[in-house]
Motif scaffolding. Sequence first.
Motif, PDB file in Angstrom:
ATOM      1  N   ASP A  25      -6.748  14.326 -60.371  1.00 31.58           N
ATOM      2  CA  ASP A  25      -6.965  13.572 -59.138  1.00 31.58           C
ATOM      3  C   ASP A  25      -6.626  12.092 -59.319  1.00 31.58           C
ATOM      4  N   THR A  31      -8.338   7.539 -54.465  1.00 30.37           N
ATOM      5  CA  THR A  31      -9.028   8.185 -55.576  1.00 30.37           C
ATOM      6  C   THR A  31      -9.988   7.214 -56.253  1.00 30.37           C
ATOM      7  N   ARG A  54     -12.324  17.191 -52.131  1.00 30.25           N
ATOM      8  CA  ARG A  54     -11.175  16.726 -51.342  1.00 30.25           C
ATOM      9  C   ARG A  54     -10.450  17.918 -50.737  1.00 30.25           C
ATOM     10  N   LYS A  60     -12.142  13.855 -47.513  1.00 26.96           N
ATOM     11  CA  LYS A  60     -13.164  14.089 -48.529  1.00 26.96           C
ATOM     12  C   LYS A  60     -14.518  14.288 -47.870  1.00 26.96           C
ATOM     13  N   ILE A  73     -13.896  17.594 -62.605  1.00 32.43           N
ATOM     14  CA  ILE A  73     -12.815  17.173 -61.707  1.00 32.43           C
ATOM     15  C   ILE A  73     -11.645  18.146 -61.823  1.00 32.43           C
ATOM     16  N   THR A  91     -13.300  16.222 -56.779  1.00 31.70           N
ATOM     17  CA  THR A  91     -12.642  14.973 -57.163  1.00 31.70           C
ATOM     18  C   THR A  91     -13.573  13.992 -57.857  1.00 31.70           C
TER      19      THR A  91
END
Length: 394
Positions: A25, A31, A54, A60, A73, A91
């Motif tokens: 990510d 991010t 996400r 998100k 993640i 994420t």
Amino acid sequence: MACASCSTKDGQPKGCKNNGTCGTDSCNKLTVFDWLSNMSLPNGEKPFNWVEVRYKNGRKEYYHNTENLTLSIGDIVATQAQSGHDIGMVTLTGELVRVQMKRKSVPENIEEALKIYRKASQKDIDIWSAARDKEEPMKVKARQFAIDLNLQMKISDIEFQGDASKATFYYTAEDRVDFRELIKVFAREFRTRIEMKQVGFRQEAARLGGIGSCGRELCCSTWLTDFRSVSTSAARYQQLSLNPQKLAGQCGKLKCCLNYELDTYMDALKSFPKTDIKLQTEKGTAVCQKTDIFKGHLWYAYEGEWMNWHKITTEQANEIIELNNKNKKVASLEEFASNVIEDTKAEFENVVGQDSLTRFDGPKRSKKRKTNKNRNNRNKNRKRKPQKTNNDPK
């Protein structure tokens, strides 16, 4: 932009092999780098049981990890939806999720919080991938249906739910649109539940992304989260030409970057007198024609002599205005303008540190000089050639 898993190695690109869904990510917009991932919690502390997930185009959401799943993640998870379930990618985990939820005003202690069901199985991923493949041809048909019904709207994107039970149609419109008949056409054609969601023009550009006139990715699709209103006064304060083709972005609205330096211009203009204030002199009344914010200069012209401009500084203009407020007049603007000396000489320095870019090139020889040299060589050879003599006896 590329993360560590996508960078090159030995001159060859590695790639994360996730087919557009970065496993770390780091190649997606908006991010957050988890700088606490390698740190252990103090004794007795439990990890924060909320997770950031996400979806398509950077959307998100935050979910409550009630099952205490071990998530990291890049994991694909099945999340709770209004009906059925959705598929997304984790994420962010840990304490940084608490910070993000606080920044976005998402409450922690609510009974109706959405939950994470499980990690997605291969069957869930196959259904999700098949639904994503249908989105682009559906968007082409949906736009044609809207045109056939003469609706003043633009369908910008379609997003399927993870279980392929619902499709969300994102659209933009200037005014209110009656799309009840359009929903019936969509349901009959696509055989799924339909949800229409209107977004603004700036939100549409943020979802679709693109390259701006500056040559970089759009701010709204990379880091900008709040879309403040931009007015034409921002361009006027910065003395920009009011050209809609240059001031408008890909969304058709004024560019968000017009607000970036506006505060600096406003602070600089505090020392400038108002342009509608006229200067009273014994020679006549002078009207402001132009200002230079960077150099602190103003140009004034007498009424009736609009072609002759006189340049003065902001301090001199404020001084004349103070005298006018005391019912006093200066002789003319020429005595002030003569003190402003403009240096028109341009001096260029060698910032690269090189004398010339062509210093390694060989000197070019002219063709005329080469021709003369060949001609002289031929004349010398003729003089050196011996003449024949007749030595035969009589």
